[in-house]
Design a protein around this motif. Structure first.
Motif, PDB file in Angstrom:
ATOM      1  N   GLY A 172       0.809  -1.461   0.150  1.00 36.41           N
ATOM      2  CA  GLY A 172       0.046  -0.027   0.072  1.00 36.41           C
ATOM      3  C   GLY A 172       0.938   1.379   0.072  1.00 36.41           C
ATOM      4  N   HIS A 173       2.076   1.195   0.004  1.00 38.85           N
ATOM      5  CA  HIS A 173       3.028   2.488  -0.081  1.00 38.85           C
ATOM      6  C   HIS A 173       3.447   2.689  -1.621  1.00 38.85           C
ATOM      7  CE1 HIS A 173       3.965   1.505   4.525  1.00 38.85           C
ATOM      8  NE2 HIS A 173       2.726   1.970   4.243  1.00 38.85           N
ATOM      9  N   ARG A 174       3.320   3.920  -2.105  1.00 41.44           N
ATOM     10  CA  ARG A 174       3.942   4.196  -3.103  1.00 41.44           C
ATOM     11  C   ARG A 174       5.222   4.331  -3.250  1.00 41.44           C
ATOM     12  NH1 ARG A 174      -0.250   8.665  -5.382  1.00 41.44           N
ATOM     13  NH2 ARG A 174       1.414   9.134  -6.761  1.00 41.44           N
ATOM     14  N   LEU A 175       6.067   3.503  -4.169  1.00 41.23           N
ATOM     15  CA  LEU A 175       7.528   3.678  -4.464  1.00 41.23           C
ATOM     16  C   LEU A 175       7.528   3.963  -5.870  1.00 41.23           C
ATOM     17  CD1 LEU A 175       8.539   0.767  -2.219  1.00 41.23           C
ATOM     18  CD2 LEU A 175       8.747   3.061  -1.662  1.00 41.23           C
ATOM     19  N   SER A 176       8.689   4.592  -6.145  1.00 38.74           N
ATOM     20  CA  SER A 176       8.922   5.087  -7.558  1.00 38.74           C
ATOM     21  C   SER A 176      10.167   3.875  -8.098  1.00 38.74           C
ATOM     22  CB  SER A 176       9.253   6.262  -7.813  1.00 38.74           C
ATOM     23  OG  SER A 176      10.349   6.534  -8.982  1.00 38.74           O
ATOM     24  N   ASP A 217       2.338 -12.208  -3.053  1.00 39.07           N
ATOM     25  CA  ASP A 217       1.050 -12.672  -2.336  1.00 39.07           C
ATOM     26  C   ASP A 217       0.654 -11.743  -1.367  1.00 39.07           C
ATOM     27  OD1 ASP A 217       0.517 -14.497  -4.319  1.00 39.07           O
ATOM     28  OD2 ASP A 217       1.212 -15.981  -3.224  1.00 39.07           O
ATOM     29  N   THR A 218       1.725 -11.278  -0.422  1.00 42.80           N
ATOM     30  CA  THR A 218       1.401 -10.485   0.576  1.00 42.80           C
ATOM     31  C   THR A 218       1.388  -8.958   0.359  1.00 42.80           C
ATOM     32  OG1 THR A 218       2.289 -12.421   2.021  1.00 42.80           O
ATOM     33  CG2 THR A 218       1.854 -10.432   3.096  1.00 42.80           C
ATOM     34  N   THR A 219       2.474  -8.582  -0.098  1.00 40.08           N
ATOM     35  CA  THR A 219       2.674  -7.233  -0.240  1.00 40.08           C
ATOM     36  C   THR A 219       2.063  -6.383  -1.519  1.00 40.08           C
ATOM     37  OG1 THR A 219       4.806  -7.504  -1.089  1.00 40.08           O
ATOM     38  CG2 THR A 219       4.708  -7.171   1.245  1.00 40.08           C
ATOM     39  N   GLY A 220       1.416  -7.540  -2.297  1.00 41.02           N
ATOM     40  CA  GLY A 220       0.737  -6.855  -3.387  1.00 41.02           C
ATOM     41  C   GLY A 220       1.981  -6.602  -4.671  1.00 41.02           C
ATOM     42  N   GLN A 221       2.974  -5.759  -4.414  1.00 41.90           N
ATOM     43  CA  GLN A 221       4.018  -5.962  -5.306  1.00 41.90           C
ATOM     44  C   GLN A 221       5.227  -5.942  -4.187  1.00 41.90           C
ATOM     45  OE1 GLN A 221       3.387  -2.515  -8.081  1.00 41.90           O
ATOM     46  NE2 GLN A 221       3.619  -3.991  -9.520  1.00 41.90           N
ATOM     47  N   ALA A 222       6.365  -6.360  -4.911  1.00 44.50           N
ATOM     48  CA  ALA A 222       7.757  -6.514  -4.350  1.00 44.50           C
ATOM     49  C   ALA A 222       8.689  -5.868  -5.170  1.00 44.50           C
ATOM     50  CB  ALA A 222       8.162  -7.981  -3.856  1.00 44.50           C
ATOM     51  N   VAL A 223       9.608  -5.221  -4.650  1.00 50.99           N
ATOM     52  CA  VAL A 223      10.684  -4.528  -5.300  1.00 50.99           C
ATOM     53  C   VAL A 223      11.858  -5.543  -5.647  1.00 50.99           C
ATOM     54  CG1 VAL A 223      12.427  -2.700  -5.288  1.00 50.99           C
ATOM     55  CG2 VAL A 223      10.313  -2.350  -3.889  1.00 50.99           C
ATOM     56  N   ALA A 264      21.044  -0.011 -12.966  1.00 48.55           N
ATOM     57  CA  ALA A 264      20.286  -0.776 -12.402  1.00 48.55           C
ATOM     58  C   ALA A 264      18.737  -0.457 -13.192  1.00 48.55           C
ATOM     59  CB  ALA A 264      20.137  -0.230 -10.945  1.00 48.55           C
ATOM     60  N   ALA A 265      17.915  -1.496 -12.817  1.00 53.26           N
ATOM     61  CA  ALA A 265      16.670  -1.386 -13.539  1.00 53.26           C
ATOM     62  C   ALA A 265      15.982  -2.303 -12.291  1.00 53.26           C
ATOM     63  CB  ALA A 265      16.423  -2.403 -14.643  1.00 53.26           C
ATOM     64  N   VAL A 266      14.718  -1.502 -11.816  1.00 55.24           N
ATOM     65  CA  VAL A 266      13.730  -2.019 -10.918  1.00 55.24           C
ATOM     66  C   VAL A 266      12.394  -2.268 -11.332  1.00 55.24           C
ATOM     67  CG1 VAL A 266      12.598  -1.059  -8.784  1.00 55.24           C
ATOM     68  CG2 VAL A 266      15.149  -0.495  -9.019  1.00 55.24           C
ATOM     69  N   VAL A 267      11.961  -3.372 -10.968  1.00 54.98           N
ATOM     70  CA  VAL A 267      10.429  -3.790 -11.205  1.00 54.98           C
ATOM     71  C   VAL A 267       9.662  -3.886 -10.076  1.00 54.98           C
ATOM     72  CG1 VAL A 267      10.939  -4.483 -13.552  1.00 54.98           C
ATOM     73  CG2 VAL A 267      11.309  -6.115 -11.793  1.00 54.98           C
ATOM     74  N   GLY A 268       8.672  -3.709 -10.221  1.00 56.71           N
ATOM     75  CA  GLY A 268       7.537  -4.388  -9.252  1.00 56.71           C
ATOM     76  C   GLY A 268       7.072  -5.789  -9.476  1.00 56.71           C
ATOM     77  N   ILE A 271      11.591   0.745   3.680  1.00 60.01           N
ATOM     78  CA  ILE A 271      10.332   0.468   3.172  1.00 60.01           C
ATOM     79  C   ILE A 271      10.739   0.104   1.464  1.00 60.01           C
ATOM     80  CG2 ILE A 271       8.377   0.961   4.250  1.00 60.01           C
ATOM     81  CD1 ILE A 271       8.380   3.399   2.538  1.00 60.01           C
ATOM     82  N   ALA A 272      11.840   0.939   1.185  1.00 60.83           N
ATOM     83  CA  ALA A 272      12.213   0.738  -0.211  1.00 60.83           C
ATOM     84  C   ALA A 272      13.367  -0.094  -0.627  1.00 60.83           C
ATOM     85  CB  ALA A 272      12.698   2.422  -0.818  1.00 60.83           C
ATOM     86  N   LYS A 273      13.854  -1.107   0.486  1.00 63.67           N
ATOM     87  CA  LYS A 273      14.764  -2.113   0.191  1.00 63.67           C
ATOM     88  C   LYS A 273      14.176  -3.012  -0.630  1.00 63.67           C
ATOM     89  CE  LYS A 273      15.871  -3.204   4.617  1.00 63.67           C
ATOM     90  NZ  LYS A 273      16.303  -3.604   5.805  1.00 63.67           N
TER      91      LYS A 273
END
Ligand code: 6R9
Length: 663
Positions: free
Chosen positions: A535-539, A564-570, A556-560, A608-610
């Protein structure tokens, strides 16, 4: 860093199960008979939208000067609501309830994580907020000055926000989980001269420090002249004489009488930073009259609030917009009694939330799908230990709620009878926009369904045409609404470009959506490079910048990735610099590098962004024009075969990445 791949900016496809959901739960007759909301409200608002909002503004707020204008959008995209009216937010949230003889009503039941409690009535709140407002003025804070707030979830967080509002000093609350670096950039962007913080707060059974991050942020150079420090944990803190002052001392010295400053309806109430699609967070600006009107309206009707009898609990931290609109402003404007809880849901045990519900007889609970899914995973035995029969309305916010979690919430927490309201909104919208109304709407698990009375939303296709029922596209808001953002702090051009240029003159929310056969709206997740983790927005870009700022990272390239628990993971893919590769002996390899980079992201942005995982790769998949194809990286991160690779400059790259992962 490369540009973004347009192919990855189509609506997420991970929520297919949501689109096959057909159950509906009509309200019970008993609930409908006592509900605040009525079906006629939709008709009334449709017939005269402006008249409807003017009625709400007068019904729910006390104005020191009544307004004659309702909405003026001639300066689009910046709207004015109730533009010639005057009011004070803290007066509306606190004083007027005391004036009405409700001073003894409990405003806040505070539950600290270690088990300590405090009860503040509206009269107590008035005294505390007045003292704090005087203390801020004694430090030179004037109407219009910005004040940064960096606090745990303790009553002082609410008191500090209201003290600022009382003198018309916009607050900028920064979530306690953000790093010194994040604090530094936000303090400077808003040019705050005062920071309100605490020694620390309790999290997961132990004190967690906050003051050192403020000291570090100020050491990097800020306009901050004064720091007020709440003593919460009693931890040792460094002290700068002349700059730092104990909150308790400042309040003790201050008078308990303070006259709230009436401000224009369009006076800035707060700035709240949120992640956008570029590395730099956006300072979302909200003003007073329209924002408070919609907060109060939605809180009363979406949660069916009965302030005399309900006990309301929103689990959000004040560092997020939900904590602004549905902890501080909406509930207090409506004279509600609410619970605030400092800590985590599993301290000391996984039934802590349910213990709190039983103890305070919570009747309205508002939380996030990620928390519901976590509780599902822990098992029904934890809620089963407690009497949850006081609950009568359940709310969800922050991300799409999957039907399984919705049903579990209603069955296991709500005894199979409570309405569940899935509320869609954003930091930018200020308050709830799309939601069922309990007592009126036949709720569909997984759908936010209907724009509230007075709100206009639609789903557009690429070309900006309203899609027919049954089709999907992009969520847009087609008319100005009272709590809409009034801009991005200091960046009007970015405001216009980000929200108002995709579909000329209409607000583009950045979410994919679908209309079902009944015309109900189903939200499908972000369509831009914004991830939603718990539920937290991260760019993606912000985390990529943080990774690339480490000396050993070349790219670096980051994807969401779906989680199952957090919706998306970094999930991050990094290319190390060649000189770093040569120095593997010194810097270690594999796990060491990953641990180092995760810690680096925590330091640059916050824990939270780790990234959940970091994969060191030799190359990244790119198109011939050099755009990273995040879609392919997401396939890998979600454990699928990579999809269509024909537009890759070098099609062997994906094989190399997959081999590196042992696939
Ligand atoms: C209030 C808040 C906003 C983004 C938004 C969307 C997602 C929020 C949702 C939802 C589906 C819901 N979102 N509520 N998606 N159903 N009920 O969360 O604000 O932190 O700014 O996030 O969250 O993607 O665009 P914020």
């Amino acid at each position: 860093m490369s540009q973004h791949d347009p192919a990855s900016t189509t609506p997420e496809s991970g929520l297919e199960n949501l689109l096959h959901e057909t159950r509906a739960f009509p309200p019970s007759e008993e609930f409908a008979a006592q509900a605040n909301a009525t079906a006629e409200m939709y008709d009334r608002a449709k017939a005269d939208r402006e008249g409807f909002w003017a009625e709400q503004a007068r019904d729910l707020l006390t104005w020191s000067k009544d307004f004659t204008e309702v909405v003026d959008f001639s300066g689009a995209p910046v709207a004015r609501w109730f533009g010639d009216g005057e009011l004070n937010a803290a007066y509306n949230a606190v004083d007027r309830h005391v004036d009405a003889g409700l001073g003894d009503r409990v405003a806040l039941h505070f539950e600290g994580e270690p088990g300590d409690t405090r009860t503040l009535t509206y009269a107590d709140l008035k005294e505390q907020v007045s003292r704090a407002a005087n203390a801020l003025e004694a430090l030179g804070v004037k109407t219009g000055d910005r004040v940064a707030i960096y606090l745990p979830m303790i009553p002082e967080a609410v008191i500090a926000m209201l003290a600022c509002a009382r003198i018309g000093a916009p607050h900028s609350v920064i979530f306690g989980g953000f790093s010194a670096e994040a604090l530094h950039s936000r303090i400077n962007d808003a040019e705050a001269r005062v920071v309100i913080t605490a020694d620390g707060g309790y999290r997961r059974g132990k004190p967690s420090a906050l003051k050192p991050a403020v000291d570090d942020a100020i050491a990097k150079g800020t306009p901050v002249e004064h720091v007020l420090v709440v003593e919460r944990t009693g931890q040792d803190v460094a002290w700068t004489e002349g700059r730092d002052k104990k909150w308790a001392d400042a309040l003790a010295e201050a008078s308990p009488e303070h006259t709230p400053v009436p401000v224009d309806a369009e006076h800035p109430l707060f700035i709240l930073y949120t992640s956008g699609t570029t590395g730099k967070p956006k300072g979302i600006l909200h003003t007073t009259g329209g924002y408070l009107t919609q907060c109060a309206f939605t809180h009363k009707y979406v949660f069916d609030l009965k302030p005399e009898t309900d006990v309301y609990w929103c689990t959000a931290d004040i560092g997020w917009v939900t904590g602004h609109s549905y902890v501080t402003y909406g509930p207090l404007i409506n004279g509600a009694t609410q619970v605030i809880y400092e800590g985590t849901p599993d301290t000391p045990d996984k039934d802590r939330w349910w213990e709190i519900v039983e103890k305070y007889k919570v009747s309205i609970l508002y939380t996030a799908p990620t928390a519901i899914r976590t509780c599902m995973k822990w098992g029904a035995e934890f809620p089963a230990r407690h009497d949850l029969s006081s609950l009568r309305v359940l709310g969800s916010v922050g991300e799409p709620i999957n039907p399984e979690a919705w049903i579990w919430y209603r069955e296991t927490i709500g005894a199979g009878t409570t309405p569940v309201v899935d509320t869609w909104w954003q930091t930018e919208t200020g308050a709830i926009m799309i939601s069922p109304l309990p007592g009126v709407t036949a709720a569909k698990p997984g759908s936010a369904q209907t724009p509230l009375p007075g709100i206009s939303a639609d789903v557009f296709d690429e070309a900006g045409r309203s899609v027919p029922d049954g089709d999907g596209g992009y969520l847009v808001l087609t008319e100005p609404w009272p709590a809409m953002l009034r801009g991005i702090w200091g960046d009007p051009q970015r405001f216009a470009e980000t929200y108002w240029s995709r579909f000329e003159g209409k607000y583009f929310a950045g979410d994919g959506a679908k209309k079902d056969e009944d015309g109900d709206i189903w939200l499908l997740g972000r369509v831009d490079d914004v991830m939603n983790v718990s539920g937290h927005r991260l760019s993606t870009t912000e985390i990529e910048s943080a990774l690339v700022s480490h000396p050993i990272v070349a790219e670096a390239a980051v994807v969401g990735a779906k989680d199952d628990t957090t919706g998306q993971a970094v999930v991050a893919f990094v290319i190390l610099r060649s000189d770093a590769l040569e120095r593997v002996d010194e810097i270690g390899e594999g796990e060491d590098v990953v641990a180092e980079l995760r810690a680096h992201v925590a330091k640059e942005i916050g824990p939270i962004a780790k990234p959940r995982s970091i994969l060191v790769v030799a190359e990244l998949p790119k198109t011939r024009s050099g755009k990273i194809m995040r879609r392919l990286l997401r396939d890998i991160a979600e454990g699928r075969e990579a999809g269509d690779v024909t537009t890759l400059a070098d099609s062997s790259v994906m094989d190399k990445i997959s081999q590196g992962m042992g696939k």
